[in-house]
Motif scaffolding. Sequence first.
Motif, PDB file in Angstrom:
ATOM      1  N   GLY A   1       0.821  -1.207   0.000  1.00 17.45           N
ATOM      2  CA  GLY A   1       0.000   0.000   0.000  1.00 17.45           C
ATOM      3  C   GLY A   1       0.850   1.250   0.000  1.00 17.45           C
ATOM      4  O   GLY A   1       0.392   2.328   0.377  1.00 17.45           O
ATOM      5  N   ALA A   2       2.085   1.106  -0.448  1.00 15.21           N
ATOM      6  CA  ALA A   2       3.032   2.222  -0.399  1.00 15.21           C
ATOM      7  C   ALA A   2       2.552   3.438  -1.172  1.00 15.21           C
ATOM      8  O   ALA A   2       2.904   4.579  -0.832  1.00 15.21           O
ATOM      9  N   ALA A   3       1.746   3.240  -2.207  1.00 11.57           N
ATOM     10  CA  ALA A   3       1.301   4.366  -3.035  1.00 11.57           C
ATOM     11  C   ALA A   3       0.576   5.426  -2.213  1.00 11.57           C
ATOM     12  O   ALA A   3       0.652   6.621  -2.525  1.00 11.57           O
ATOM     13  N   SER A   4      -0.129   5.018  -1.173  1.00 11.24           N
ATOM     14  CA  SER A   4      -0.860   5.977  -0.350  1.00 11.24           C
ATOM     15  C   SER A   4      -0.205   6.226   1.007  1.00 11.24           C
ATOM     16  O   SER A   4      -0.696   7.041   1.786  1.00 11.24           O
ATOM     17  N   ILE A   5       0.913   5.536   1.270  1.00  9.91           N
ATOM     18  CA  ILE A   5       1.562   5.673   2.574  1.00  9.91           C
ATOM     19  C   ILE A   5       2.902   6.390   2.471  1.00  9.91           C
ATOM     20  O   ILE A   5       3.225   7.267   3.286  1.00  9.91           O
ATOM     21  N   THR A   6       3.690   6.037   1.461  1.00 13.90           N
ATOM     22  CA  THR A   6       5.008   6.659   1.301  1.00 13.90           C
ATOM     23  C   THR A   6       5.058   7.439  -0.008  1.00 13.90           C
ATOM     24  O   THR A   6       4.821   8.635  -0.031  1.00 13.90           O
ATOM     25  N   SER A   7       5.337   6.758  -1.110  1.00 12.45           N
ATOM     26  CA  SER A   7       5.453   7.460  -2.386  1.00 12.45           C
ATOM     27  C   SER A   7       5.382   6.480  -3.544  1.00 12.45           C
ATOM     28  O   SER A   7       5.511   5.261  -3.357  1.00 12.45           O
ATOM     29  N   LEU A   8       5.200   7.022  -4.738  1.00 11.02           N
ATOM     30  CA  LEU A   8       5.216   6.185  -5.935  1.00 11.02           C
ATOM     31  C   LEU A   8       6.587   5.551  -6.110  1.00 11.02           C
ATOM     32  O   LEU A   8       6.696   4.374  -6.483  1.00 11.02           O
ATOM     33  N   GLU A   9       7.635   6.322  -5.826  1.00 10.73           N
ATOM     34  CA  GLU A   9       8.982   5.795  -5.977  1.00 10.73           C
ATOM     35  C   GLU A   9       9.216   4.601  -5.065  1.00 10.73           C
ATOM     36  O   GLU A   9       9.778   3.579  -5.485  1.00 10.73           O
ATOM     37  N   ASP A  10       8.756   4.706  -3.837  1.00 12.24           N
ATOM     38  CA  ASP A  10       8.899   3.590  -2.895  1.00 12.24           C
ATOM     39  C   ASP A  10       8.063   2.404  -3.345  1.00 12.24           C
ATOM     40  O   ASP A  10       8.478   1.247  -3.205  1.00 12.24           O
TER      41      ASP A  10
ATOM     42  N   THR B   1      -2.585  -1.254  -3.639  1.00 14.73           N
ATOM     43  CA  THR B   1      -3.709  -0.471  -3.126  1.00 14.73           C
ATOM     44  C   THR B   1      -3.264   0.985  -3.032  1.00 14.73           C
ATOM     45  O   THR B   1      -2.067   1.287  -2.980  1.00 14.73           O
ATOM     46  N   GLY B   2      -4.239   1.883  -3.015  1.00 11.12           N
ATOM     47  CA  GLY B   2      -3.935   3.292  -2.825  1.00 11.12           C
ATOM     48  C   GLY B   2      -3.502   4.041  -4.060  1.00 11.12           C
ATOM     49  O   GLY B   2      -3.081   5.198  -3.966  1.00 11.12           O
ATOM     50  N   ILE B   3      -3.602   3.425  -5.225  1.00  9.74           N
ATOM     51  CA  ILE B   3      -3.236   4.119  -6.465  1.00  9.74           C
ATOM     52  C   ILE B   3      -4.354   5.093  -6.833  1.00  9.74           C
ATOM     53  O   ILE B   3      -5.521   4.704  -6.922  1.00  9.74           O
ATOM     54  N   LYS B   4      -3.998   6.342  -7.092  1.00 10.25           N
ATOM     55  CA  LYS B   4      -4.995   7.388  -7.299  1.00 10.25           C
ATOM     56  C   LYS B   4      -5.024   7.949  -8.717  1.00 10.25           C
ATOM     57  O   LYS B   4      -5.969   8.638  -9.087  1.00 10.25           O
ATOM     58  N   ALA B   5      -3.995   7.682  -9.499  1.00  9.39           N
ATOM     59  CA  ALA B   5      -3.943   8.297 -10.829  1.00  9.39           C
ATOM     60  C   ALA B   5      -3.449   7.297 -11.865  1.00  9.39           C
ATOM     61  O   ALA B   5      -2.701   6.369 -11.550  1.00  9.39           O
ATOM     62  N   LYS B   6      -3.874   7.508 -13.097  1.00 13.58           N
ATOM     63  CA  LYS B   6      -3.429   6.639 -14.181  1.00 13.58           C
ATOM     64  C   LYS B   6      -1.918   6.660 -14.324  1.00 13.58           C
ATOM     65  O   LYS B   6      -1.292   5.635 -14.605  1.00 13.58           O
ATOM     66  N   SER B   7      -1.321   7.822 -14.139  1.00 16.54           N
ATOM     67  CA  SER B   7       0.132   7.941 -14.285  1.00 16.54           C
ATOM     68  C   SER B   7       0.868   7.038 -13.302  1.00 16.54           C
ATOM     69  O   SER B   7       1.929   6.487 -13.624  1.00 16.54           O
ATOM     70  N   GLU B   8       0.318   6.876 -12.108  1.00 19.52           N
ATOM     71  CA  GLU B   8       0.943   6.004 -11.113  1.00 19.52           C
ATOM     72  C   GLU B   8       0.888   4.552 -11.561  1.00 19.52           C
ATOM     73  O   GLU B   8       1.906   3.832 -11.527  1.00 19.52           O
ATOM     74  N   LEU B   9      -0.286   4.108 -11.987  1.00 20.70           N
ATOM     75  CA  LEU B   9      -0.423   2.728 -12.438  1.00 20.70           C
ATOM     76  C   LEU B   9       0.447   2.472 -13.661  1.00 20.70           C
ATOM     77  O   LEU B   9       1.076   1.412 -13.776  1.00 20.70           O
ATOM     78  N   GLU B  10       0.497   3.422 -14.558  1.00 16.45           N
ATOM     79  CA  GLU B  10       1.304   3.262 -15.770  1.00 16.45           C
ATOM     80  C   GLU B  10       2.785   3.164 -15.435  1.00 16.45           C
ATOM     81  O   GLU B  10       3.519   2.357 -16.024  1.00 16.45           O
TER      82      GLU B  10
ATOM     83  N   ALA C   1      -9.717   1.665  -7.138  1.00 20.08           N
ATOM     84  CA  ALA C   1      -9.140   2.720  -7.970  1.00 20.08           C
ATOM     85  C   ALA C   1     -10.216   3.741  -8.279  1.00 20.08           C
ATOM     86  O   ALA C   1     -11.407   3.440  -8.235  1.00 20.08           O
ATOM     87  N   PRO C   2      -9.812   4.971  -8.627  1.00 19.81           N
ATOM     88  CA  PRO C   2     -10.806   5.987  -9.025  1.00 19.81           C
ATOM     89  C   PRO C   2     -11.612   5.525 -10.230  1.00 19.81           C
ATOM     90  O   PRO C   2     -11.146   4.697 -11.023  1.00 19.81           O
ATOM     91  N   GLU C   3     -12.800   6.083 -10.376  1.00 22.27           N
ATOM     92  CA  GLU C   3     -13.697   5.688 -11.453  1.00 22.27           C
ATOM     93  C   GLU C   3     -13.046   5.822 -12.824  1.00 22.27           C
ATOM     94  O   GLU C   3     -13.292   5.006 -13.727  1.00 22.27           O
ATOM     95  N   ALA C   4     -12.193   6.812 -12.984  1.00 19.23           N
ATOM     96  CA  ALA C   4     -11.547   7.045 -14.281  1.00 19.23           C
ATOM     97  C   ALA C   4     -10.612   5.921 -14.683  1.00 19.23           C
ATOM     98  O   ALA C   4     -10.220   5.822 -15.845  1.00 19.23           O
ATOM     99  N   MET C   5     -10.259   5.051 -13.720  1.00 14.46           N
ATOM    100  CA  MET C   5      -9.324   3.966 -14.008  1.00 14.46           C
ATOM    101  C   MET C   5     -10.020   2.611 -14.103  1.00 14.46           C
ATOM    102  O   MET C   5      -9.355   1.582 -14.160  1.00 14.46           O
TER     103      MET C   5
END
Length: 286
Positions: free
Chosen positions: A158-167, A186-195, A210-214
């Motif tokens: 769940g690092a995407a929402s706890i630390t950073s995308l880089e982590d 878990t915790g991914i908020k944007a398409k750029s992160e998943l990509e 994930a957000p509805e847009a994803m």
Amino acid sequence: MTFQKRREALRSTLSGAVCIRPGSVYDAISIRIAEDIGFEVGMFGGSVASLAVLGDPDIALITLTELAEQMRRMSRAAALPVLVDADHGYGNAMNVRRTVQELETAGAAGLTIEDTLLPQAYGQAKPQLISLEEGVGKMKGALDGRGDPSLVIVARTGAASITSLEDTIVRAKAYEATGVDALFFTGIKAKSELEAIAAATTLPIVLGGAPEAMNDPDYLRGLRVRIALQGHAPIAAATQAVYETLKALREGLPPKELKGLASSELTNKVTREAEVKARLAQLLGL
């Protein structure tokens, strides 16, 4: 269906070319309904396990024994492949190893191990992660505990929402290097992160919300997302239905006037009444 075939079915989903939505299951009836409706995979979440077994919120109170026993009940009831949220593995890497052994014996098709610090640390209101080194050790412990090579081991972060995308990417690549079968985010908020995550890794991806847009299946499929969770609505619906039914009865409504009850046909189907009657005739002469 044998446990191995269930695990092979889950592996087929992960190695396939489409993104599926699993059915949220938590007991013998819910897994039979999901199987009858046609879900390819069931998801046994930690939150629904806590609700179904303890009636408690998702704060890591459920034990491995309780989780495995509930999975065992579901495995007996239906042949639907189930991916189990095994939280943090109930301790350190050695505990993770035993968690895998118990859930494998209970019939799970696969399980996820996460790098969240659980139970919650004293005085820390926000979620925390264990170190990368300990996370890698847990994934190695999970793989070492696997007796059936077809059992699916999924590393979750769940690092995407706890630390950073880089982590998130560093952890994902390190977990992938241990030999796990898939990665759960878990915790991914944007398409750029998943990509970015998909570009940095090679394993199949399980996406936890994930957000509805994803939520476009074709978009997710193109990024190797093979399983995308959509929450745990069934147990919420069941809770509401039980509440409304008991409330109506308590207020004096006659049982025959209740609405929304399962028909005898549906009840007979999920209890496998025809199969039971056939066995009663064969084995007891009834």
